[in-house]
Design a protein around this motif. Structure first.
Motif, PDB file in Angstrom:
ATOM      1  N   TYR A 129       0.654  -0.867   0.226  1.00 41.06           N
ATOM      2  CA  TYR A 129       0.161   0.179  -0.067  1.00 41.06           C
ATOM      3  C   TYR A 129       0.492   1.344   0.283  1.00 41.06           C
ATOM      4  O   TYR A 129       2.126   1.907   0.807  1.00 41.06           O
ATOM      5  CB  TYR A 129      -1.017   0.053   1.270  1.00 41.06           C
ATOM      6  N   CYS A 130       0.345   2.127  -0.712  1.00 44.50           N
ATOM      7  CA  CYS A 130       1.402   3.010  -0.994  1.00 44.50           C
ATOM      8  C   CYS A 130       0.140   3.946  -1.631  1.00 44.50           C
ATOM      9  O   CYS A 130      -0.653   4.636  -1.796  1.00 44.50           O
ATOM     10  CB  CYS A 130       2.811   3.364  -2.068  1.00 44.50           C
ATOM     11  N   THR A 131       1.452   5.778  -0.917  1.00 44.17           N
ATOM     12  CA  THR A 131       0.297   7.057  -0.907  1.00 44.17           C
ATOM     13  C   THR A 131       1.043   8.492  -1.319  1.00 44.17           C
ATOM     14  O   THR A 131       2.043   7.988  -0.312  1.00 44.17           O
ATOM     15  CB  THR A 131      -0.574   7.722  -0.215  1.00 44.17           C
ATOM     16  N   CYS A 132       1.290   9.036  -2.342  1.00 44.28           N
ATOM     17  CA  CYS A 132       2.184  10.329  -2.550  1.00 44.28           C
ATOM     18  C   CYS A 132       1.783  11.802  -2.016  1.00 44.28           C
ATOM     19  O   CYS A 132       1.645  12.605  -2.368  1.00 44.28           O
ATOM     20  CB  CYS A 132       2.231  10.362  -3.990  1.00 44.28           C
ATOM     21  N   SER A 133       1.533  10.584  -0.409  1.00 45.29           N
ATOM     22  CA  SER A 133       1.527  12.172   0.510  1.00 45.29           C
ATOM     23  C   SER A 133       2.111  12.211   1.650  1.00 45.29           C
ATOM     24  O   SER A 133       3.010  11.038   2.412  1.00 45.29           O
ATOM     25  CB  SER A 133      -0.324  11.309   0.831  1.00 45.29           C
ATOM     26  N   LEU A 134       1.989  13.209   2.517  1.00 43.17           N
ATOM     27  CA  LEU A 134       2.526  13.840   3.552  1.00 43.17           C
ATOM     28  C   LEU A 134       1.894  13.724   4.925  1.00 43.17           C
ATOM     29  O   LEU A 134       2.709  13.827   5.436  1.00 43.17           O
ATOM     30  CB  LEU A 134       3.332  15.070   4.067  1.00 43.17           C
ATOM     31  N   LEU A 135       0.891  13.206   4.398  1.00 43.80           N
ATOM     32  CA  LEU A 135       0.226  13.303   5.999  1.00 43.80           C
ATOM     33  C   LEU A 135       0.137  12.125   6.007  1.00 43.80           C
ATOM     34  O   LEU A 135      -0.653  10.482   5.622  1.00 43.80           O
ATOM     35  CB  LEU A 135      -1.605  13.362   5.198  1.00 43.80           C
ATOM     36  N   PRO A 136      -0.236  11.659   7.907  1.00 43.77           N
ATOM     37  CA  PRO A 136       0.160  10.430   8.250  1.00 43.77           C
ATOM     38  C   PRO A 136      -1.300   9.883   7.994  1.00 43.77           C
ATOM     39  O   PRO A 136      -2.097   8.385   8.516  1.00 43.77           O
ATOM     40  CB  PRO A 136       0.471  10.971   9.405  1.00 43.77           C
ATOM     41  N   ASP A 137      -2.702  10.643   7.458  1.00 43.24           N
ATOM     42  CA  ASP A 137      -3.717   9.889   7.681  1.00 43.24           C
ATOM     43  C   ASP A 137      -4.312   9.402   6.273  1.00 43.24           C
ATOM     44  O   ASP A 137      -4.624   8.485   6.319  1.00 43.24           O
ATOM     45  CB  ASP A 137      -4.921  11.488   7.726  1.00 43.24           C
ATOM     46  N   GLU A 138      -3.012   9.978   5.789  1.00 38.76           N
ATOM     47  CA  GLU A 138      -3.166   9.111   4.402  1.00 38.76           C
ATOM     48  C   GLU A 138      -1.691   7.592   4.186  1.00 38.76           C
ATOM     49  O   GLU A 138      -2.002   7.068   3.211  1.00 38.76           O
ATOM     50  CB  GLU A 138      -3.163   9.554   3.289  1.00 38.76           C
ATOM     51  N   GLY A 139      -1.928   7.773   5.330  1.00 35.84           N
ATOM     52  CA  GLY A 139      -0.275   6.474   5.584  1.00 35.84           C
ATOM     53  C   GLY A 139       0.040   6.119   6.774  1.00 35.84           C
ATOM     54  O   GLY A 139      -1.319   4.697   7.007  1.00 35.84           O
ATOM     55  N   GLU A 140       0.476   6.026   7.764  1.00 33.90           N
ATOM     56  CA  GLU A 140       0.768   5.464   9.006  1.00 33.90           C
ATOM     57  C   GLU A 140      -0.723   5.178   9.999  1.00 33.90           C
ATOM     58  O   GLU A 140      -1.253   4.336   9.927  1.00 33.90           O
ATOM     59  CB  GLU A 140       1.391   6.770   9.959  1.00 33.90           C
ATOM     60  N   VAL A 141      -1.670   6.300   9.516  1.00 32.83           N
ATOM     61  CA  VAL A 141      -2.676   5.773  10.386  1.00 32.83           C
ATOM     62  C   VAL A 141      -3.530   4.799   9.632  1.00 32.83           C
ATOM     63  O   VAL A 141      -4.050   3.818  10.078  1.00 32.83           O
ATOM     64  CB  VAL A 141      -3.465   6.971  10.472  1.00 32.83           C
ATOM     65  N   GLN A 142      -3.807   4.902   8.069  1.00 28.25           N
ATOM     66  CA  GLN A 142      -4.150   3.761   6.558  1.00 28.25           C
ATOM     67  C   GLN A 142      -4.292   2.170   7.930  1.00 28.25           C
ATOM     68  O   GLN A 142      -4.695   1.816   8.033  1.00 28.25           O
ATOM     69  CB  GLN A 142      -4.284   4.240   5.724  1.00 28.25           C
ATOM     70  N   VAL A 143      -2.513   2.382   7.356  1.00 26.44           N
ATOM     71  CA  VAL A 143      -2.026   0.960   7.485  1.00 26.44           C
ATOM     72  C   VAL A 143      -2.374   0.515   9.021  1.00 26.44           C
ATOM     73  O   VAL A 143      -2.881  -0.650   9.612  1.00 26.44           O
ATOM     74  CB  VAL A 143      -0.324   1.062   7.485  1.00 26.44           C
ATOM     75  N   GLU A 144      -2.451   1.729   9.902  1.00 30.71           N
ATOM     76  CA  GLU A 144      -2.340   1.499  11.751  1.00 30.71           C
ATOM     77  C   GLU A 144      -4.186   0.816  11.655  1.00 30.71           C
ATOM     78  O   GLU A 144      -3.885  -0.213  12.617  1.00 30.71           O
ATOM     79  CB  GLU A 144      -2.541   2.338  12.728  1.00 30.71           C
ATOM     80  N   ASP A 145      -5.086   1.355  10.951  1.00 26.74           N
ATOM     81  CA  ASP A 145      -6.519   1.508  11.547  1.00 26.74           C
ATOM     82  C   ASP A 145      -7.046  -0.385  10.936  1.00 26.74           C
ATOM     83  O   ASP A 145      -7.834  -0.955  11.797  1.00 26.74           O
ATOM     84  CB  ASP A 145      -7.067   1.754  10.727  1.00 26.74           C
ATOM     85  N   ALA A 146      -6.001  -0.593   9.716  1.00 28.65           N
ATOM     86  CA  ALA A 146      -6.281  -2.204   8.396  1.00 28.65           C
ATOM     87  C   ALA A 146      -5.862  -2.460   9.262  1.00 28.65           C
ATOM     88  O   ALA A 146      -6.527  -4.075   9.183  1.00 28.65           O
ATOM     89  CB  ALA A 146      -5.707  -1.115   7.152  1.00 28.65           C
ATOM     90  N   LEU A 147      -4.740  -2.536   9.824  1.00 28.29           N
ATOM     91  CA  LEU A 147      -3.764  -3.625  10.224  1.00 28.29           C
ATOM     92  C   LEU A 147      -5.015  -3.954  12.155  1.00 28.29           C
ATOM     93  O   LEU A 147      -5.301  -5.367  12.268  1.00 28.29           O
ATOM     94  CB  LEU A 147      -2.496  -3.225  11.735  1.00 28.29           C
ATOM     95  N   ALA A 148      -5.794  -3.349  12.662  1.00 24.33           N
ATOM     96  CA  ALA A 148      -6.450  -3.368  13.815  1.00 24.33           C
ATOM     97  C   ALA A 148      -7.885  -4.124  13.276  1.00 24.33           C
ATOM     98  O   ALA A 148      -8.113  -5.282  14.073  1.00 24.33           O
ATOM     99  CB  ALA A 148      -7.180  -1.952  14.610  1.00 24.33           C
ATOM    100  N   ARG A 149      -8.252  -3.862  12.286  1.00 25.87           N
ATOM    101  CA  ARG A 149      -9.015  -4.279  11.316  1.00 25.87           C
ATOM    102  C   ARG A 149      -9.630  -5.683  10.627  1.00 25.87           C
ATOM    103  O   ARG A 149     -10.217  -6.238  11.169  1.00 25.87           O
ATOM    104  CB  ARG A 149      -9.714  -3.489   9.994  1.00 25.87           C
TER     105      ARG A 149
END
Length: 422
Positions: free
Chosen positions: A351-371
């Motif tokens: 999974y990748c995004t060309c974004s600097l915003l954690p909500d589009e990167g770190e947070v997405q993966v953290e939430d996906a791992l929880a789900r």
């Protein structure tokens, strides 16, 4: 000043009018034919002037406000901005000023302001690069700067802004032999495998372009496929494939690629690039959310804010205002869940995004791992040449920023995570 110089400057002003006045991206303007009447050299000059002016907009406005009692109409203001940036970068005053006067004078609605333009730019020319260099590095707009300061701190954001202001060198990905590409074009062979050029000229005239020996791709953008590490003859599902740099990487590695994207025009560019590089992939114009089946290997380059690409696309902060962030973040979450449902047990997904915003990167993966309790992050896949282990984040992804590799010319902001299903 030759007429060609006036035409290029007039086109640069038009591009700025579209970005600032109409909220259009430069890529959209150019794709719709804004520069097609220009000769190749003029086209390159117009793009360079527009990009340089967008990067230096804050400084240009600070220089100009000393000499203006009130702001003139947008087109006049943009002509002044383009000329100010040129003058402060060492452009010859006579040619730059006369061209700006010609651009303003050719428009009936602005012709009466030729005298103002001439007078103001003569004063700017007198102040020169010294006054320009004394001004602070242009800052990001508040809608973007504030969340980045919250994520990284003010000092880091200032370094990111320095990287944006400096612009970006040209990074190339070799179809096969990166060493041969480096020997042919020079530049620097980065540890990650990209060849970096500082002064490239016109891309389409460079050795190896027509033969399809390489393609333009920022070094950071080339890393997701390296993390995925496709094998010869491995079937790979690529979601949100356009504009196709990663598609070509996958195909060059020998993978059997099904590349999906909903944008017909952008997929036509992918088709053209595959033809030029003599690579093959199955191209599908369609909705990634409608893909079905089970896959061992998936690459999801999710739609995002593209805030990591500002060093190459300085128009983005002017054409956008952050209002689409919420919708994008929701879409990313749905796409990631769907892609994980398509992943076979034992399979891997990047999974990748060309974004600097954690909500589009770190947070997405953290939430996906929880789900998804059967999914884990593969940190070992991120340990590539040129990658500092400190860039690996707490949830197991890789955070790239424009201020990284500062001594080499930086990189795009990216987030990359490799997820495996038990």
């Amino acid at each position: 000043m030759a007429q060609t110089g006036v035409q290029a400057r007039r086109s640069a002003v038009y591009l700025l009018d579209q970005v600032i006045g109409e909220g259009r991206l430069l890529s959209e303007c150019i794709a719709s034919g804004a520069l097609e009447r220009l000769q190749p050299a003029e086209r390159a000059t117009a793009q360079r002037l527009a990009l340089d002016t967008l990067r230096g907009m804050e400084r240009a406005d600070r220089m100009l406000q000393k000499h203006l009692q009130k702001y003139p109409p947008l087109t006049v203001r943009n002509a002044l901005r383009v000329a100010t940036v040129e003058l402060c970068q060492g452009g010859a005053a006579h040619g730059v000023v006369n061209s700006a006067v010609s651009v303003v004078g050719a428009n009936k609605r602005t012709a009466s302001m030729k005298g103002l333009v001439n007078a103001v730019l003569r004063k700017v020319a007198a102040a020169g690069p010294e006054a320009w260099d004394a001004l602070r590095v242009p800052r990001l707009p508040k809608w973007l700067r504030e969340p980045l300061v919250m994520a990284y701190g003010g000092d880091v954001v200032q370094e990111i802004e320095k990287a944006h202001f400096a612009g970006a060198p040209l990074d190339l990905t070799a179809k096969h032999d990166r060493g041969a590409l480096h020997r042919s074009l020079g530049g620097e062979l980065l540890e990650s495998g990209s060849v970096r050029l500082e002064d490239s000229g016109q891309v389409s005239t460079m050795p190896g372009f027509k033969k399809g020996s390489w393609w333009v791709q920022d070094a950071a953008a080339a890393l997701p496929v390296q993390v995925l590490a496709p094998k010869e003859d491995e079937a790979v599902l690529e979601l949100c494939a356009a504009p196709g740099g990663k598609t070509m990487q996958l195909a060059a590695a020998g993978a059997k690629v099904r590349a999906v994207d909903s944008n017909k025009n952008r997929m036509e560019r992918v088709r053209e690039n595959l033809k030029r590089t003599k690579l093959e992939a199955e191209l599908v114009v369609g909705d990634a959310m409608e893909e079905s089946g089970q896959w061992d290997t998936i690459l999801l380059d999710a739609p995002c804010s593209a805030t990591g690409t500002i060093r190459r696309h300085p128009d983005l902060p002017f054409a956008k205002d952050g209002s689409e962030f919420g919708e994008l973040i929701h879409l990313q979450s749905m796409m990631l869940d769907h892609a994980l449902d398509l992943l076979k047990p034992g399979g891997r997904l990047v999974y990748c995004t060309c974004s600097l915003l954690p909500d589009e990167g770190e947070v997405q993966v953290e939430d996906a791992l929880a789900r998804h309790k059967t999914i884990k992050a593969d940190i070992e896949a991120l340990k590539l040449p040129g990658i500092d282990p400190a860039w690996i984040t707490e949830e197991g992804g890789l955070r790239l920023r424009p201020d990284y590799w500062a001594d080499k010319g930086g990189m795009d902001g990216f987030y990359i995570a490799c997820l495996v299903k038990a």
